[in-house]
Design an enzyme around this catalytic site. Structure first.
Site, PDB file in Angstrom:
ATOM      1  N   SER A  24       0.803  -1.168   0.241  1.00  0.00           N
ATOM      2  CA  SER A  24      -0.107  -0.142  -0.049  1.00  0.00           C
ATOM      3  C   SER A  24       1.115   1.226  -0.067  1.00  0.00           C
ATOM      4  O   SER A  24       1.857   1.349   0.598  1.00  0.00           O
ATOM      5  CB  SER A  24      -0.898   0.005   1.343  1.00  0.00           C
ATOM      6  OG  SER A  24      -1.775  -1.090   1.389  1.00  0.00           O
ATOM      7  N   TYR A 152      -5.153   9.903  -9.492  1.00  0.00           N
ATOM      8  CA  TYR A 152      -4.312   9.190 -10.747  1.00  0.00           C
ATOM      9  C   TYR A 152      -4.660  10.198 -12.043  1.00  0.00           C
ATOM     10  O   TYR A 152      -5.663  10.731 -12.112  1.00  0.00           O
ATOM     11  CB  TYR A 152      -4.688   8.073 -10.963  1.00  0.00           C
ATOM     12  CG  TYR A 152      -4.365   7.287 -12.131  1.00  0.00           C
ATOM     13  CD1 TYR A 152      -2.750   7.022 -12.250  1.00  0.00           C
ATOM     14  CD2 TYR A 152      -5.040   6.602 -13.227  1.00  0.00           C
ATOM     15  CE1 TYR A 152      -2.379   6.306 -13.542  1.00  0.00           C
ATOM     16  CE2 TYR A 152      -4.449   6.036 -14.237  1.00  0.00           C
ATOM     17  CZ  TYR A 152      -3.377   5.740 -14.598  1.00  0.00           C
ATOM     18  OH  TYR A 152      -2.682   5.320 -15.467  1.00  0.00           O
ATOM     19  N   TYR A 162      -9.462   2.194 -16.705  1.00  0.00           N
ATOM     20  CA  TYR A 162      -9.851   2.733 -15.483  1.00  0.00           C
ATOM     21  C   TYR A 162     -11.198   3.131 -15.179  1.00  0.00           C
ATOM     22  O   TYR A 162     -11.734   3.465 -14.117  1.00  0.00           O
ATOM     23  CB  TYR A 162      -8.809   4.196 -15.428  1.00  0.00           C
ATOM     24  CG  TYR A 162      -8.506   4.414 -14.093  1.00  0.00           C
ATOM     25  CD1 TYR A 162      -7.578   3.761 -13.235  1.00  0.00           C
ATOM     26  CD2 TYR A 162      -8.597   5.774 -13.546  1.00  0.00           C
ATOM     27  CE1 TYR A 162      -7.429   4.166 -11.960  1.00  0.00           C
ATOM     28  CE2 TYR A 162      -8.466   6.425 -12.272  1.00  0.00           C
ATOM     29  CZ  TYR A 162      -7.910   5.315 -11.527  1.00  0.00           C
ATOM     30  OH  TYR A 162      -7.702   6.032 -10.111  1.00  0.00           O
TER      31      TYR A 162
HETATM   32  P1  NAI Z   1      -4.568  -0.135  -1.390  1.00  0.00           P
HETATM   33  O1  NAI Z   1      -5.363  -1.309  -1.993  1.00  0.00           O
HETATM   34  O2  NAI Z   1      -3.293  -0.626  -0.793  1.00  0.00           O
HETATM   35  O3  NAI Z   1      -5.415   0.967  -0.634  1.00  0.00           O
HETATM   36  C1  NAI Z   1      -6.555   1.221  -0.896  1.00  0.00           C
HETATM   37  C2  NAI Z   1      -7.023   1.412   0.610  1.00  0.00           C
HETATM   38  O4  NAI Z   1      -8.578   1.847   0.787  1.00  0.00           O
HETATM   39  C3  NAI Z   1      -7.205   0.087   1.279  1.00  0.00           C
HETATM   40  O5  NAI Z   1      -6.257   0.188   2.493  1.00  0.00           O
HETATM   41  C4  NAI Z   1      -8.510  -0.260   1.359  1.00  0.00           C
HETATM   42  O6  NAI Z   1      -8.801  -1.058   2.485  1.00  0.00           O
HETATM   43  C5  NAI Z   1      -9.037   1.266   1.742  1.00  0.00           C
HETATM   44  N1  NAI Z   1     -10.646   1.227   1.671  1.00  0.00           N
HETATM   45  C6  NAI Z   1     -11.498   0.745   0.758  1.00  0.00           C
HETATM   46  N2  NAI Z   1     -12.778   0.986   1.189  1.00  0.00           N
HETATM   47  C7  NAI Z   1     -12.533   1.637   2.458  1.00  0.00           C
HETATM   48  C8  NAI Z   1     -13.430   2.364   3.189  1.00  0.00           C
HETATM   49  N3  NAI Z   1     -14.808   2.090   2.896  1.00  0.00           N
HETATM   50  N4  NAI Z   1     -13.027   2.869   4.331  1.00  0.00           N
HETATM   51  C9  NAI Z   1     -11.676   2.993   4.616  1.00  0.00           C
HETATM   52  N5  NAI Z   1     -10.778   2.591   3.816  1.00  0.00           N
HETATM   53  C10 NAI Z   1     -11.253   1.997   2.599  1.00  0.00           C
HETATM   54  O7  NAI Z   1      -3.954   0.715  -2.740  1.00  0.00           O
HETATM   55  P2  NAI Z   1      -3.273   1.841  -2.961  1.00  0.00           P
HETATM   56  O8  NAI Z   1      -2.761   1.869  -4.780  1.00  0.00           O
HETATM   57  O9  NAI Z   1      -2.224   1.967  -2.061  1.00  0.00           O
HETATM   58  O10 NAI Z   1      -4.323   3.117  -3.135  1.00  0.00           O
HETATM   59  C11 NAI Z   1      -4.112   4.234  -2.271  1.00  0.00           C
HETATM   60  C12 NAI Z   1      -4.740   5.272  -3.196  1.00  0.00           C
HETATM   61  O11 NAI Z   1      -3.896   5.487  -4.057  1.00  0.00           O
HETATM   62  C13 NAI Z   1      -6.172   5.269  -3.645  1.00  0.00           C
HETATM   63  O12 NAI Z   1      -6.776   6.378  -3.752  1.00  0.00           O
HETATM   64  C14 NAI Z   1      -5.834   4.837  -5.119  1.00  0.00           C
HETATM   65  O13 NAI Z   1      -6.735   5.017  -5.972  1.00  0.00           O
HETATM   66  C15 NAI Z   1      -4.448   5.748  -5.333  1.00  0.00           C
HETATM   67  N6  NAI Z   1      -3.588   5.557  -6.318  1.00  0.00           N
HETATM   68  C16 NAI Z   1      -3.156   4.130  -6.643  1.00  0.00           C
HETATM   69  C17 NAI Z   1      -2.337   4.004  -7.978  1.00  0.00           C
HETATM   70  C18 NAI Z   1      -1.765   2.619  -8.254  1.00  0.00           C
HETATM   71  O14 NAI Z   1      -1.570   2.249  -9.399  1.00  0.00           O
HETATM   72  N7  NAI Z   1      -1.977   1.881  -6.990  1.00  0.00           N
HETATM   73  C19 NAI Z   1      -2.126   5.096  -8.904  1.00  0.00           C
HETATM   74  C20 NAI Z   1      -2.452   6.535  -8.373  1.00  0.00           C
HETATM   75  C21 NAI Z   1      -3.221   6.528  -7.295  1.00  0.00           C
END
Ligand code: NAI
Length: 283
Positions: A24, A152, A162
């Site tokens: 994450s 993003y 997406y």
């Molecule tokens: P991740 O899956 O590790 O993190 C997403 C988080 O959102 C998880 O910890 C999940 O439990 C949490 N979540 C989902 N529903 C929830 C709720 N109802 N209440 C509280 N928490 C909730 O994935 P990542 O990639 O670290 O995502 C973090 C942010 O970064 C997101 O906004 C994602 O869209 C953004 N991002 C990710 C990119 C990628 O390629 N991985 C690129 C650009 C932005």
């Protein structure tokens, strides 16, 4: 990640939402904030509890955990009440939350399930609004605090796979601007970091993620930015050094957003498509 601490967040306290596992982005952010001397509460949705990974990060960084569904005002009100009691007014919030329900369930953009679509917008964008609303109601934000969310480039440009998440990120970035104006009276700052494709649970859940990752990798002059460099960038935005930066979508993408196409991609495409290059065609 920078090994050395610059002490940029000494004395600062906050909440970090969205660390699910070691991949994450929020996990890397928590480690970097800890390295820089910041203290924080970790939060994630109650459904993430059963994975049992967040406790590891909590132990490593000496942080309490408060479980809260970011789409539920009661959970958030309770969280910020407890946060204020633990730390006093907070200096920072990191919102690193996202999920596309139609994407997860393979429903194409042309045929969205609207209940899921609304849930996607609620989790991925409106949750930022709710978090700020509840933090203010609980008087849990200090003057001059800094708020960072993760976005993003699909917010500005269409990346076909997406899908609904492009809409969610566009809303998220608009919420950053709308709150930014209102929070400015108290010198509270809010910015979105528009991050490269990053191999995480949410990222890899997007169909075609590997191809999108490789495309950006070949186009960006610096290559894709990883979660650790994103964490270092986040630290700067939470620090006083960027106190006049607010309401921005800041690209942390190795230069991808300023590129059209690169030599490497032209050569790869020419080969894959069997297109002749001018020197081969003799012109
Ligand atoms: P991740 O899956 O590790 O993190 C997403 C988080 O959102 C998880 O910890 C999940 O439990 C949490 N979540 C989902 N529903 C929830 C709720 N109802 N209440 C509280 N928490 C909730 O994935 P990542 O990639 O670290 O995502 C973090 C942010 O970064 C997101 O906004 C994602 O869209 C953004 N991002 C990710 C990119 C990628 O390629 N991985 C690129 C650009 C932005």
């Amino acid at each position: 990640m920078a090994e050395k601490s610059y002490g940029l967040l000494e004395g600062k306290k906050g909440v970090i939402f969205g660390a699910l596992n070691e991949q994450s982005i929020a996990w890397a952010i928590a480690e970097a904030v800890h390295r820089e001397g910041g203290r924080f509460i970790l939060s994630n949705a109650p459904v993430a509890k059963r994975l049992g990974t967040l406790e590891k990060l909590a132990e490593k960084t000496g942080s309490p955990i408060i479980w809260a569904d970011a789409t539920n005002n009661d959970d958030l009100m309770a969280l910020f009440q407890q946060a204020r009691e633990t730390f006093g007014p907070l200096d920072f919030i990191v919102h690193s939350i996202g999920m596309g329900l139609n994407i997860r369930k393979n429903r194409p953009y042309e045929d969205l399930n609207y209940d899921w679509y609304i849930k996607t917008l609620d989790i991925s964008a409106i949750s930022l609004h709710r978090i700020i609303h509840c933090a203010l109601k609980q008087e849990a934000l200090a003057d001059g605090a800094s708020i960072v969310t993760l976005s993003y480039i699909g917010a500005q440009r269409t990346f076909s796979k997406y899908s609904e998440m492009g809409d969610a990120k566009a809303l998220l970035e608009s919420i950053v601007r709308s709150w930014g104006y209102r929070l400015g009276k108290r010198r509270i700052r809010i910015n979105a970091i528009s991050q490269s494709p990053t191999p995480t649970t949410a990222g890899s859940g997007i169909e075609g993620f590997d191809a999108m990752y490789e495309f950006a990798q070949r186009v960006a002059p610096l290559g894709n930015a990883d979660a650790k460099s994103c964490a270092d960038y986040t630290v700067t935005l939470l620090s006083d050094l960027t106190r006049m930066v607010t309401m921005q979508t800041l690209y942390h993408d190795g230069g991808f957003s300023s590129m059209g196409i690169s030599d490497e991609l032209i050569e790869t495409l020419a080969e894959a498509l069997g297109v002749k290059q001018p020197n081969e065609a003799g012109s």
